[in-house]
Design an enzyme around this catalytic site. Structure first.
Site, PDB file in Angstrom:
ATOM      1  N   ASP A  64      20.134 -30.764   4.831  1.00 50.10           N
ATOM      2  CA  ASP A  64      19.568 -29.525   4.407  1.00 50.10           C
ATOM      3  C   ASP A  64      20.378 -28.496   3.947  1.00 50.10           C
ATOM      4  OD1 ASP A  64      16.792 -30.222   4.534  1.00 50.10           O
ATOM      5  OD2 ASP A  64      16.831 -30.265   6.511  1.00 50.10           O
ATOM      6  N   GLU A  82      14.295 -27.135   0.058  1.00 49.72           N
ATOM      7  CA  GLU A  82      13.030 -26.869   0.309  1.00 49.72           C
ATOM      8  C   GLU A  82      12.409 -25.934  -1.027  1.00 49.72           C
ATOM      9  OE1 GLU A  82      11.818 -25.415   3.868  1.00 49.72           O
ATOM     10  OE2 GLU A  82      13.078 -26.878   4.997  1.00 49.72           O
ATOM     11  N   GLU A 150       5.707 -33.092   2.733  1.00 48.60           N
ATOM     12  CA  GLU A 150       5.583 -32.853   4.200  1.00 48.60           C
ATOM     13  C   GLU A 150       4.156 -32.115   4.430  1.00 48.60           C
ATOM     14  OE1 GLU A 150       7.628 -30.669   8.161  1.00 48.60           O
ATOM     15  OE2 GLU A 150       8.328 -30.562   6.382  1.00 48.60           O
TER      16      GLU A 150
END
Length: 297
Positions: A64, A82, A150
């Site tokens: 990440d 993200e 998600e």
């Protein structure tokens, strides 16, 4: 895909043959004890990365990009980025053009909880469902090699997976993604990941324990915990492969019947007939497997 934060977890994941090992910014919560993923720094992430990299030899190693940091692969096979705002799409394209593989992440994006108003499922209405699909398509166009979905309803995940030419990985997104991801501690029943607890129907946060490594001559082994961990990972891998996980009990995010119709109409307007067909198939399969309508709530 399973997260890892240290050498032992990476070795267990690698031994089980899990495809992707992700040193996730979820370390901020499950390792460092923060309430969100936001506080962890790139320097802290690199400490985890170096340990994970030593144990991960077979799995694709991803990491990440933590909140507020500049992009750098730092030797990983890929990074996960993200969000789908225009600035994030631009960033994803720039990172890919710099020669670094990028995995996109849409739906619930923990780094954007201030904007989302907390850990909230996404895509639960027509506009939200279309946004998930369009954002994933934009990330594909930017050069991402896969996308994480998600906490979105299963029909939205089905549409997105069908619309894309790259793989999807689900996290609380139902059974219609190309793969599945779980946090290491959640999968093993070691510790409930806080943001999952906040969006799940039932919240259970068991206590956690710690142990200290002693010289071999001082240790009496009361159990083979490593065998239990490997068994859990292998069963998880097998259930994902044979399609038994996730089933109805692990696909809790619903979309109303009216919104399904509206979502289908919007997909057809966008010319995504294959995605619309995937939604219809997903709805039929859910109704068959759980014996009831998936569209309530």
């Amino acid at each position: 895909m399973v997260t890892a934060y240290d050498y032992p977890s990476a070795v267990h994941i690698d031994t089980a043959g899990i495809d992707i090992c992700l040193f996730g910014d979820s370390a901020s919560m499950v390792v460092h004890g923060h309430d969100t993923t936001l506080p962890i720094t790139l320097d802290e992430m690199l400490v985890h990365y170096r340990a994970v990299a030593r144990g991960s030899k077979r799995s694709l190693l991803g990491g990440d990009l933590p909140f507020g940091s500049r992009y750098s692969s730092q030797g990983a096979d890929a990074i996960k980025l993200e969000g789908g705002a225009p600035s994030r799409i631009t960033a994803a394209k720039a990172i890919v053009e710099a020669g670094i593989a990028v995995m996109g992440h849409v739906g619930l994006t923990p780094q954007a909880i201030s904007v989302l108003g907390g850990f909230r499922p996404q895509g639960k209405n027509v506009a939200g469902g279309v946004k998930v699909v369009e954002t994933a398509l934009a990330l594909q166009q930017a050069g991402c090699f896969s996308v994480v979905l998600e906490c979105v309803p299963a029909p939205v995940a089905a549409a997105t997976t069908s619309a894309l030419q790259i793989p999807t990985t689900g996290v609380g997104a139902g059974p219609f993604c190309g793969g599945q991801a779980l946090v290491y501690h959640d999968l093993l029943g070691m510790l409930q990941h806080l943001h999952h607890a906040k969006v799940s129907p039932t919240t259970v946060i068991p206590g956690c324990s710690s142990s200290h490594r002693l010289p071999q001559s001082s240790v009496k082994q009361y159990g083979q915990v490593g065998d239990i961990i490997n068994k859990a990972l292998l069963e998880y891998k097998e259930e994902v492969a044979n399609g038994s996980f996730p089933g109805p009990a692990h696909s809790p995010y619903k979309i109303s019947a009216a919104d399904v119709v509206g979502f289908l109409n919007e997909l057809q307007k966008l010319g995504l007939e294959k995605a619309a067909s995937a939604v219809a198939t997903a709805i039929e399969k859910i109704e068959t497997t759980d014996g009831g309508s998936p569209r309530r709530g």
